[in-house]
Design an enzyme around this catalytic site. Structure first.
Site, short mmCIF file in Angstrom:
data_model
loop_
_atom_site.label_atom_id
_atom_site.label_comp_id
_atom_site.label_asym_id
_atom_site.label_seq_id
_atom_site.Cartn_x
_atom_site.Cartn_y
_atom_site.Cartn_z
N SER A 145 36.22 18.03 -30.86
CA SER A 145 37.18 19.13 -30.83
C SER A 145 37.06 19.96 -32.10
CB SER A 145 38.60 18.57 -30.75
OG SER A 145 39.55 19.58 -30.99
N TYR A 158 45.09 12.73 -33.72
CA TYR A 158 44.03 13.08 -32.75
C TYR A 158 42.84 13.73 -33.47
CZ TYR A 158 41.93 16.06 -29.06
OH TYR A 158 41.07 16.72 -28.22
N LYS A 162 38.76 12.80 -33.72
CA LYS A 162 37.68 13.70 -33.30
C LYS A 162 36.69 13.94 -34.44
CE LYS A 162 38.75 14.37 -28.98
NZ LYS A 162 37.86 13.89 -27.92
N1 LIG Z 1 41.46 21.07 -23.27
C1 LIG Z 1 41.26 21.40 -24.53
O1 LIG Z 1 41.79 22.40 -25.03
C2 LIG Z 1 40.38 20.54 -25.40
C3 LIG Z 1 40.06 21.02 -26.68
C4 LIG Z 1 39.25 20.25 -27.50
C5 LIG Z 1 38.73 19.06 -27.03
N2 LIG Z 1 39.05 18.60 -25.79
C6 LIG Z 1 38.47 17.34 -25.35
O2 LIG Z 1 37.84 17.51 -24.09
C7 LIG Z 1 37.85 16.26 -23.39
C8 LIG Z 1 38.37 16.45 -21.99
O3 LIG Z 1 39.68 16.98 -22.06
P1 LIG Z 1 40.33 17.80 -20.85
O4 LIG Z 1 41.07 18.91 -21.48
O5 LIG Z 1 39.34 18.08 -19.81
O6 LIG Z 1 41.39 16.72 -20.34
P2 LIG Z 1 42.03 16.46 -18.88
O7 LIG Z 1 41.96 17.67 -18.03
O8 LIG Z 1 43.35 15.83 -19.14
O9 LIG Z 1 41.04 15.35 -18.26
C9 LIG Z 1 40.93 14.12 -18.89
C10 LIG Z 1 40.07 13.21 -18.04
O10 LIG Z 1 39.94 11.96 -18.72
C11 LIG Z 1 40.43 10.90 -17.89
N3 LIG Z 1 40.99 9.89 -18.77
C12 LIG Z 1 41.99 10.01 -19.66
N4 LIG Z 1 42.21 8.85 -20.29
C13 LIG Z 1 41.33 7.96 -19.78
C14 LIG Z 1 41.05 6.60 -20.01
N5 LIG Z 1 41.75 5.87 -20.91
N6 LIG Z 1 40.07 6.01 -19.30
C15 LIG Z 1 39.36 6.70 -18.37
N7 LIG Z 1 39.56 8.00 -18.13
C16 LIG Z 1 40.55 8.62 -18.81
C17 LIG Z 1 41.41 11.59 -16.93
O11 LIG Z 1 41.56 10.93 -15.68
P3 LIG Z 1 42.62 9.72 -15.40
O12 LIG Z 1 43.96 10.22 -15.76
O13 LIG Z 1 42.43 9.42 -13.94
O14 LIG Z 1 42.17 8.57 -16.25
C18 LIG Z 1 40.67 12.91 -16.70
O15 LIG Z 1 39.62 12.71 -15.78
C19 LIG Z 1 38.65 15.30 -24.25
O16 LIG Z 1 37.75 14.55 -25.06
C20 LIG Z 1 39.46 16.22 -25.15
O17 LIG Z 1 39.81 15.60 -26.37
C21 LIG Z 1 39.87 19.32 -24.95
#
Ligand SMILES: NC(=O)c1ccc[n+]([C@@H]2O[C@H](COP(=O)([O-])OP(=O)(O)OC[C@H]3O[C@@H](n4cnc5c(N)ncnc54)[C@H](OP(=O)(O)O)[C@@H]3O)[C@@H](O)[C@H]2O)c1
Length: 259
Positions: A145, A158, A162
């Site tokens: 991130s 968090y 990261k």
């Molecule tokens: N969105 C942003 O603005 C942003 C910014 C910077 C970095 N990121 C990073 O991008 C990545 C994806 O984020 P996202 O925004 O796409 O999140 P999201 O839409 O909430 O999706 C998260 C995914 O991870 C799964 N998950 C969560 N905890 C888990 C666990 N303990 N074991 C297995 N699966 C798990 C969830 O499914 P289940 O609930 O079915 O487990 C879902 O498939 C993360 O690493 C996040 O830190 C996101």
């Protein structure tokens, strides 16, 4: 850019929605056979079916918690049984159970954040390395991130995980070359469920104005970077953390809201 992943097999953790799902879809579109995993079986099933329908590729799933070693073994075993390889690992699943100053965090939630965001990616790399990549080579992409690069009033815990994930990426790239590359992607604010609180009800418009490119990220912005890192187009890149944030870190006012 080389968009060809024909003959490759990819595992995407957290592949049922958001960024992971988009990466799974983009890699499937590029010809990879894809294994997705997340905790909820029905969400995995829906995503695997939808992506298969969209791309005509082979996408399957095994539900599991990224932090549980028996689940890791099950996903890896099934991937090898079904597809015979693990060429690409995308460590995408993450958690953020605490918002507040680091000084006040309770150690169980500190520990859980590290377990899911840092220890689990290492465990996945170890398992894929020992089961396949050590002999055959591979490509690892860790989703970090932009939060890794600055302090934050409420997301410090968090962000520290990261940041640690980037250091882990660099360390593993040094250890696993030349046959396995390890890189990270650092998204800015992307419109997913995970970050919903930061962009819903118009809050995202304010953040977008602080980005030189004047918009929030879409999941496809990150999926395209992952595809680049997964293909031969990036064959001389390892140990890097690629920032995909609409220029947010270089803007005049670095957004203080980003996950
Ligand atoms: N969105 C942003 O603005 C942003 C910014 C910077 C970095 N990121 C990073 O991008 C990545 C994806 O984020 P996202 O925004 O796409 O999140 P999201 O839409 O909430 O999706 C998260 C995914 O991870 C799964 N998950 C969560 N905890 C888990 C666990 N303990 N074991 C297995 N699966 C798990 C969830 O499914 P289940 O609930 O079915 O487990 C879902 O498939 C993360 O690493 C996040 O830190 C996101």
């Amino acid at each position: 850019m080389d968009r060809n992943l024909e003959g490759k097999v990819a595992i995407v953790t957290g592949g049922s929605r958001g960024i992971g799902r988009s990466i799974a879809q983009t890699m499937s579109q590029a010809g990879a056979r894809v294994m997705i995993t997340s905790r909820k079986a029905d969400a995995c099933e829906e995503a695997a079916e939808a992506i298969t329908k969209e791309t005509g590729g082979e996408v399957t799933y095994v539900p599991g918690n990224v932090g549980r070693s028996e689940d890791i073994e099950r996903v890896i075993g099934t991937t090898l049984e079904s597809f015979g390889a693990i060429d690409i690992l995308v460590n995408n699943a993450a958690t953020n159970p605490y918002a507040g100053p680091v000084i006040d965090v309770d150690l169980p939630r500190w520990g859980k954040t590290f377990d899911v965001n840092v220890t689990a990616p290492l465990a996945w790399v170890q398992a894929c390395w020992n089961a396949y990549m050590k002999e055959n080579g591979g490509n690892i992409i860790n989703i970090s991130s932009v939060g890794a690069f600055s302090t934050n009033a409420i997301l410090g815990v968090y962000d520290i995980t990261k940041s640690a994930l980037i250091h882990l990426t660099q360390q593993l790239s040094a250890e696993l070359g030349p046959n396995t590359r390890v890189n990270a992607i650092c998204p800015g604010l992307i419109k997913t469920d995970f970050a919903r609180v930061l962009w819903e009800e118009g809050r995202g418009d304010q953040v977008a104005q602080m980005y030189p490119l004047k918009r929030l990220g879409e999941v496809e912005d990150i999926a395209e970077a992952a595809l680049f890192l997964a293909t031969e187009s990036s064959s001389w890149i390892t140990g890097q953390a690629i920032i995909v944030d609409g220029g947010g870190l270089s803007g005049f006012g670095t957004p203080s809201v980003s996950l």
